[in-house]
Design a protein around this motif. Structure first.
Motif: not given
Length: 268
Positions: A85-109
């Motif tokens: 997960v790449f997040l620039d320093v200016d960006c604040v994630p939402g409370p579920g952002t990291v979890a959502r990325y991890a859940e949705a990640a799949c090869d080829g996307a």
């Protein structure tokens, strides 16, 4: 998660605080410092503590963002990350952002969550619980609802402020082209590399990032030299110029011109 940083220590501190309050901790959290040892000290002492990767800045005033992201990805993969997960320093994630990325990640996307721009902070700074009500997603990019994934995204709309992919997909793309330094071009180049590798750009709902305010100029005249240099590199690699909106704006201001015969933009 990988965050490159040079300055903006207050932005880094708020990002780190938000990560600590999220529903899933980034494993690992890698902060890549570009000639900024103070940021490394801040990140290493925060919660969650970051793995700090220093990257030199070979040319003063031209941050090696592509090289920094690649260095952060190498450290994350070495530390066992299966999703980057790449997040620039200016960006604040939402409370579920990291979890959502991890859940949705799949090869080829190549997954891109929504990014909303915040107004200047109120007295006392931003309150994390208010961010979702304070800013709307960027109007030029799709903003799917929670739980939705929209495939077939336009690579010209990709930006590296917030995105994620599996480690296998990262290796398939090959990372960012490190010939880009300074401002502009490396994002669109990376998206082109992804498309050439058969990786689909997907807009992801439920993974918001909130971009903290800092002053900007439009067009970014302070980055004219970077944009012309990186634009010429992109043209050599892909056969056309990126960032045309800015280039035409520079031309209207008398700062740049197009040589039609050569197909090249130059400073005036």
């Amino acid at each position: 998660m990988i965050t490159p940083v040079a300055g903006r220590h207050g932005h880094l501190a708020l990002q780190q605080t938000a990560l600590g309050l999220g529903t899933r901790a980034p494993e690992p959290y890698v902060v890549v410092t570009m000639d900024d040892p103070a940021a490394g000290l801040l990140a290493g002492r925060g919660s969650p503590p970051a793995e700090v990767v220093p990257v030199p800045v070979p040319c003063a005033g031209r941050l090696p963002l592509a090289a920094a992201r690649n260095a952060g990805a190498r450290r994350a993969v070495e530390s066992g990350a299966g999703v980057l997960v790449f997040l620039d320093v200016d960006c604040v994630p939402g409370p579920g952002t990291v979890a959502r990325y991890a859940e949705a990640a799949c090869d080829g996307a190549l997954l891109c969550g929504t990014v909303a721009y915040l107004p200047p902070p109120p007295p006392g700074g931003y309150r994390l619980g208010d961010l979702a009500r304070t800013a709307a997603p960027h109007p030029a990019r799709p903003a799917p609802g929670p739980g939705r994934v929209v495939p077939g995204g336009d690579p010209d709309l990709f930006w590296s402020l917030s995105f994620a992919l599996t480690a296998a997909t990262w290796r398939r793309i090959g990372g960012f082209c490190e010939e880009y330094t300074g401002y502009g071009g490396e994002d669109t180049d990376f998206a082109r590399l992804a498309r050439a590798a058969g990786v689909d750009l997907c807009w992801l709902g439920g993974a918001p990032a909130y971009h903290q305010y800092h002053p900007v100029t439009d067009p970014p005249v302070q980055h004219l030299a970077d944009i012309l240099r990186n634009g010429a590199l992109f043209q050599r690699r892909w056969g056309h110029w990126p960032m045309l909106g800015w280039l035409h704006a520079f031309a209207r201001m008398g700062l740049a011109r197009l040589d039609p015969a050569a197909g090249m933009w130059h400073a005036t």
